[in-house]
Design a protein around this motif. Structure first.
Motif, mmCIF file in Angstrom:
data_model
loop_
_atom_site.group_PDB
_atom_site.id
_atom_site.type_symbol
_atom_site.label_atom_id
_atom_site.label_comp_id
_atom_site.label_asym_id
_atom_site.label_seq_id
_atom_site.Cartn_x
_atom_site.Cartn_y
_atom_site.Cartn_z
ATOM 1 N N THR A 1 0.811 -1.222 0.000
ATOM 2 C CA THR A 1 0.000 0.000 0.000
ATOM 3 C C THR A 1 0.843 1.271 0.000
ATOM 4 O OG1 THR A 1 -0.147 -0.116 2.421
ATOM 5 C CG2 THR A 1 -1.939 -1.128 1.158
ATOM 6 N N GLU A 2 2.126 1.134 0.359
ATOM 7 C CA GLU A 2 3.016 2.298 0.382
ATOM 8 C C GLU A 2 3.782 2.441 -0.923
ATOM 9 O OE1 GLU A 2 2.959 4.382 2.915
ATOM 10 O OE2 GLU A 2 1.480 3.111 3.914
ATOM 11 N N GLY A 3 3.548 1.540 -1.854
ATOM 12 C CA GLY A 3 4.236 1.627 -3.130
ATOM 13 C C GLY A 3 5.574 0.923 -3.167
ATOM 14 N N VAL A 4 5.889 0.167 -2.114
ATOM 15 C CA VAL A 4 7.156 -0.580 -2.085
ATOM 16 C C VAL A 4 6.981 -1.859 -2.907
ATOM 17 C CG1 VAL A 4 8.830 -1.788 -0.643
ATOM 18 C CG2 VAL A 4 7.787 0.352 0.161
ATOM 19 N N ILE A 5 7.936 -2.105 -3.796
ATOM 20 C CA ILE A 5 7.841 -3.246 -4.713
ATOM 21 C C ILE A 5 8.066 -4.565 -3.970
ATOM 22 C CG2 ILE A 5 8.848 -4.346 -6.750
ATOM 23 C CD1 ILE A 5 9.604 -1.524 -7.732
ATOM 24 N N LEU A 6 7.102 -5.472 -4.118
ATOM 25 C CA LEU A 6 7.189 -6.804 -3.504
ATOM 26 C C LEU A 6 7.565 -7.878 -4.517
ATOM 27 C CD1 LEU A 6 3.918 -6.666 -1.347
ATOM 28 C CD2 LEU A 6 6.249 -6.099 -0.627
ATOM 29 N N TYR A 7 7.214 -7.637 -5.783
ATOM 30 C CA TYR A 7 7.452 -8.665 -6.796
ATOM 31 C C TYR A 7 7.519 -8.009 -8.168
ATOM 32 C CZ TYR A 7 6.271 -12.258 -10.251
ATOM 33 O OH TYR A 7 6.270 -13.062 -11.357
ATOM 34 N N LYS B 1 12.398 -1.698 -3.184
ATOM 35 C CA LYS B 1 12.487 -0.278 -3.539
ATOM 36 C C LYS B 1 11.088 0.284 -3.792
ATOM 37 C CE LYS B 1 17.058 -0.428 -3.844
ATOM 38 N NZ LYS B 1 17.293 -1.878 -3.862
ATOM 39 N N HIS B 2 10.985 1.622 -3.798
ATOM 40 C CA HIS B 2 9.704 2.247 -4.097
ATOM 41 C C HIS B 2 9.468 2.192 -5.601
ATOM 42 C CE1 HIS B 2 6.508 5.289 -4.210
ATOM 43 N NE2 HIS B 2 6.320 4.992 -2.936
ATOM 44 N N ASN B 3 8.192 2.172 -6.003
ATOM 45 C CA ASN B 3 7.897 2.046 -7.427
ATOM 46 C C ASN B 3 8.291 3.275 -8.243
ATOM 47 O OD1 ASN B 3 5.908 3.855 -6.721
ATOM 48 N ND2 ASN B 3 4.203 2.452 -7.135
ATOM 49 N N ASP B 4 8.721 4.340 -7.554
ATOM 50 C CA ASP B 4 9.278 5.479 -8.280
ATOM 51 C C ASP B 4 10.530 5.081 -9.051
ATOM 52 O OD1 ASP B 4 7.315 7.141 -7.422
ATOM 53 O OD2 ASP B 4 8.465 8.014 -5.772
ATOM 54 N N LEU B 5 11.057 3.895 -8.703
ATOM 55 C CA LEU B 5 12.258 3.380 -9.359
ATOM 56 C C LEU B 5 12.103 3.352 -10.880
ATOM 57 C CD1 LEU B 5 15.019 1.754 -8.990
ATOM 58 C CD2 LEU B 5 13.601 -0.289 -9.161
ATOM 59 N N ILE B 6 10.908 3.063 -11.361
ATOM 60 C CA ILE B 6 10.719 2.917 -12.811
ATOM 61 C C ILE B 6 10.808 4.261 -13.528
ATOM 62 C CG2 ILE B 6 9.310 0.845 -12.555
ATOM 63 C CD1 ILE B 6 6.841 2.554 -12.969
ATOM 64 N N HIS B 7 10.809 5.355 -12.776
ATOM 65 C CA HIS B 7 10.939 6.676 -13.388
ATOM 66 C C HIS B 7 12.336 7.262 -13.192
ATOM 67 C CE1 HIS B 7 6.668 6.509 -13.961
ATOM 68 N NE2 HIS B 7 6.439 6.451 -12.661
ATOM 69 N N SER B 8 13.266 6.427 -12.732
ATOM 70 C CA SER B 8 14.622 6.902 -12.427
ATOM 71 C C SER B 8 15.387 7.221 -13.714
ATOM 72 C CB SER B 8 15.392 5.831 -11.663
ATOM 73 O OG SER B 8 15.617 4.716 -12.511
ATOM 74 N N GLU B 9 16.553 7.789 -13.522
ATOM 75 C CA GLU B 9 17.378 8.158 -14.657
ATOM 76 C C GLU B 9 17.784 6.943 -15.467
ATOM 77 O OE1 GLU B 9 20.657 10.408 -13.335
ATOM 78 O OE2 GLU B 9 19.466 12.086 -12.572
ATOM 79 N N LYS B 10 17.996 5.810 -14.747
ATOM 80 C CA LYS B 10 18.414 4.601 -15.462
ATOM 81 C C LYS B 10 17.318 4.150 -16.434
ATOM 82 C CE LYS B 10 20.012 -0.142 -14.717
ATOM 83 N NZ LYS B 10 20.346 -1.151 -13.718
ATOM 84 N N GLN B 11 16.052 4.238 -15.971
ATOM 85 C CA GLN B 11 14.950 3.873 -16.845
ATOM 86 C C GLN B 11 14.839 4.842 -18.016
ATOM 87 O OE1 GLN B 11 12.958 1.548 -17.245
ATOM 88 N NE2 GLN B 11 11.333 2.407 -18.515
ATOM 89 N N ASP B 12 14.952 6.152 -17.727
ATOM 90 C CA ASP B 12 14.848 7.146 -18.781
ATOM 91 C C ASP B 12 15.942 6.969 -19.836
ATOM 92 O OD1 ASP B 12 12.699 8.206 -17.499
ATOM 93 O OD2 ASP B 12 13.849 9.756 -16.441
#
Length: 245
Positions: free
Chosen positions: A206-212, A231-242
């Motif tokens: 519920t906090e956006g922390v990735i479980l799987y 990690k938090h799902n904001d990870l997918i918007h990180s510089e590495k993803q971009d």
């Protein structure tokens, strides 16, 4: 000499004293014997009382055992190595019989399919489970049974070796775990679908922390599962993803 009067021998003081001493010893011996008999009598009373108490305790234990046996919500059966010699109401209901006599007279092989899910013969596997229970005193395992009408269902079996009627028998408890097995199978199907999906799938709390994350997520985002989980799902918007887009 006067007639009608008994003549007693004259006894000296020593002889009289000896007789008195012997009489006193006899009295003491009788008193000791009486005390010994009193003690032994009390011991016998205590022993009889103890045995009666033990018998009553045994009867009470048997009554409690019978109550637990009869009222258990799990199916309970007693197996002597060749046939079932007793069962409770839950077993009758679980297997689809109408009476205890009907169940106890049935062929034991009819209580399970010919093969277990792993492909082994039910008869051979049952003998193996019984042998383990006899060696260890108790054995727990999962088993597929079937009702009188042939409907299959999963049970957890606990076999316990107990004394019964002057011999050793197997006390068998069957707990229906069909619902649990269905849930397990559903989880396996869901996991398989997630793992094989072509789309990237993320499961978070519920906090956006990735479980799987599934394998497609790893290949599409260039993040490994170890990098992403926790990690938090904001990870997918990180510089590495971009940078990888």
């Amino acid at each position: 000499a006067q007639h009608g009067v008994a003549n007693f021998p004259d006894l000296g003081n020593d002889e009289i004293g000896g007789l008195v001493h012997a009489f006193e010893e006899m009295v003491d011996s009788l008193a000791a014997r009486e005390a010994e008999l009193t003690i032994r009598n009390q011991q016998l009373k205590n022993e009889i009382s103890g045995r009666l108490s033990a018998v009553e305790s045994l009867r009470e234990s048997e009554r409690k055992f019978r109550t637990l046996f009869d009222k258990s919500s799990d199916a309970v059966l007693v197996f002597d190595g060749e046939r079932y010699i007793d069962c409770n109401e839950a077993a009758i209901e679980m297997l689809g019989f109408s009476s205890k006599a009907q169940l106890l007279s049935a062929d034991t092989a009819s209580f399970h399919p010919a093969l277990q899910p792993d492909g082994t013969s039910s008869i051979d596997k049952e003998l193996e489970m019984i042998d383990i229970a006899k060696r260890k005193g108790e054995h727990r395992y999962e088993w597929v049974c079937q009702t009188r009408d042939g409907n299959e269902f999963w049970v957890e079996v606990v076999l316990t070796l107990i004394p019964y009627g002057g011999r050793e028998v197997l006390y068998m408890v069957w707990r229906d775990i069909s619902d649990r097995k269905r849930e397990e199978e559903e989880r396996v199907r869901l996991t398989t679908a997630l793992e094989q999906a072509a789309e990237a799938i993320i499961v978070t709390d519920t906090e956006g922390v990735i479980l799987y994350v599934n394998p497609s997520f790893e290949s599409l985002t260039l993040y490994s599962r170890d990098d992403a989980v926790g990690k938090h799902n904001d990870l997918i918007h990180s510089e590495k993803q971009d940078a990888s887009v």
